[in-house]
Design a protein around this motif. Structure first.
Motif, PDB file in Angstrom:
ATOM      1  N   TRP A   1       0.956  -1.377   0.022  1.00  0.00           N
ATOM      2  CA  TRP A   1       0.164  -0.077   0.182  1.00  0.00           C
ATOM      3  C   TRP A   1       1.364   0.886   0.236  1.00  0.00           C
ATOM      4  N   TYR A   2       2.102   1.348   0.524  1.00  0.00           N
ATOM      5  CA  TYR A   2       3.065   2.461   0.773  1.00  0.00           C
ATOM      6  C   TYR A   2       3.515   2.328  -0.967  1.00  0.00           C
TER       7      TYR A   2
ATOM      8  N   LEU B   1      -8.475  -3.008   0.924  1.00  0.00           N
ATOM      9  CA  LEU B   1      -8.732  -4.590   0.912  1.00  0.00           C
ATOM     10  C   LEU B   1      -9.450  -5.026  -0.021  1.00  0.00           C
ATOM     11  N   VAL B   2      -9.111  -6.101  -0.248  1.00  0.00           N
ATOM     12  CA  VAL B   2      -9.917  -6.726  -1.797  1.00  0.00           C
ATOM     13  C   VAL B   2     -10.670  -7.792  -1.442  1.00  0.00           C
ATOM     14  N   PRO B   3     -11.934  -8.062  -1.268  1.00  0.00           N
ATOM     15  CA  PRO B   3     -12.775  -9.047  -1.357  1.00  0.00           C
ATOM     16  C   PRO B   3     -12.609  -9.864  -1.978  1.00  0.00           C
TER      17      PRO B   3
ATOM     18  N   VAL C   1     -14.364 -10.451  -5.197  1.00  0.00           N
ATOM     19  CA  VAL C   1     -15.859 -10.157  -6.282  1.00  0.00           C
ATOM     20  C   VAL C   1     -15.919  -9.135  -6.781  1.00  0.00           C
ATOM     21  N   GLU C   2     -16.605  -8.933  -7.830  1.00  0.00           N
ATOM     22  CA  GLU C   2     -16.893  -8.558  -9.502  1.00  0.00           C
ATOM     23  C   GLU C   2     -18.189  -6.953  -8.727  1.00  0.00           C
TER      24      GLU C   2
ATOM     25  N   ASP D   1      -3.389  -8.443  -0.481  1.00  0.00           N
ATOM     26  CA  ASP D   1      -4.097  -7.698  -0.179  1.00  0.00           C
ATOM     27  C   ASP D   1      -5.964  -7.773   0.075  1.00  0.00           C
ATOM     28  N   ASP D   2      -6.122  -9.564   0.734  1.00  0.00           N
ATOM     29  CA  ASP D   2      -6.955  -9.994   1.138  1.00  0.00           C
ATOM     30  C   ASP D   2      -7.841 -10.164   1.519  1.00  0.00           C
TER      31      ASP D   2
END
Length: 306
Positions: free
Chosen positions: A143-144, A179-181, A213-214, A250-251
């Motif tokens: 992220w940074y 945050l990636v679902p 998830v889309e 990142d999930d």
């Protein structure tokens, strides 16, 4: 799972004023690799006192008051974003990217190198809280690194003094950790469970159907779509199991159980998967550790607890 570190306590509160102490851990990443030592099969992370010169460290979090600091990656470094890139067969050599650990007095005889501990974790002994710290630190490091500049106006971003955010002094844009679902899907057919192997990753063990998830999609709709796309099956009785942070990519993972609805014949999407089989309860080929939600769901089914 990897986040189950009790009785240890994870504190992710943002404390930018906290100064590094000599025995605090330093997390340094090079793409999917972590700076560490695995001599004798035991994982060791560098400490602040191992730095040969004063570097700018970013406070990340603490576990049982033991702080973890990030040594940022060099701007412009070349990265392979494949989350489970195959490790080189060549033995890792001690390297220095940013933060020179090679010139410090090495009274312990420990040398550090960048290693893919996830790809090679079958042969590494590590405390679970350290593996959790490495995964969570990877999330923040990425992220940074990818938000050094504002996505709205291109101005350099700055660290917020009150919360974990990056802000743009030019246009006021604020950026928070992403945050990636994603869903992990255990498809069952009576006393069997569907296990698969990824088509584009050199992993030796089986996993479950999974996917991101889309936009505009519910979690349940994602479950139905991913199963149909990857293995050509209809499913029913979709039931939520539990979730897991998976900072390596990142999930935030959400596990679901479901049952085959109709014909159980597997039709693989060979761009996504190279293998898919129905494994009988008691004979499920399990993963080598207890870190992942995928591995737990496979193990729960294998033991007759689901």
């Amino acid at each position: 799972m990897i986040q189950d570190i009790k009785p240890h306590q994870f504190d992710n509160q943002y404390h930018p004023e906290r100064e590094p102490e000599p025995d605090d851990y330093v997390l340094s990443y090079q793409s999917q690799k972590i700076l560490c030592n695995t001599t004798g099969g035991e994982l060791r992370l560098p400490r602040v006192k191992d730095l040969s010169k004063k570097e700018k460290l970013i406070y990340l979090f603490a576990i049982d008051e033991q702080a973890f600091f990030l040594l940022p990656e060099l701007p412009g470094a070349v990265h392979n974003e494949e989350p489970f890139a195959a490790a080189s067969e060549k033995e890792e050599e001690p390297v220095v990217l940013y933060g020179d650990l090679s010139e410090c007095p090495d009274t312990s005889g420990i040398g550090y190198s960048y290693q893919n501990v996830w790809r090679n974790r079958r042969g590494i002994k590590a405390e679970q809280e350290l593996m959790f710290a490495i995964a969570t630190g990877k999330h923040l490091s990425h992220w940074y690194r990818t938000n050094r500049y504002c996505g709205c106006c291109g101005h350099a971003t700055e660290h917020d003094e009150k919360e974990r955010a990056l802000s743009c002094p030019s246009c006021g844009n604020r950026i928070y950790p992403r945050l990636v679902p994603a869903v992990i899907i255990a498809v069952t057919n009576g006393d069997t469970i569907l296990v698969t192997k990824y088509g584009d990753r050199d992993l030796p063990f089986y996993a479950l159907v999974a996917g991101f998830v889309e936009i505009g999609e519910t979690l349940e709709e994602c479950v139905e779509r991913e199963v149909m796309e990857e293995v050509g099956l209809h499913v029913k009785n979709i039931r939520y199991y539990k979730s897991q942070p998976w900072g390596i990519v990142d999930d935030v993972l959400m596990g679901f159980w479901c049952e085959v609805d109709g014909d159980p014949t597997i039709h693989l999407d060979h761009q996504e998967l190279k293998e898919g089989i129905w494994a009988k309860r008691g004979e499920v080929p399990l993963q080598p550790d207890h870190f992942s939600l995928t591995g737990e769901m496979m193990r729960v089914f294998n033991e007759g607890k689901a």
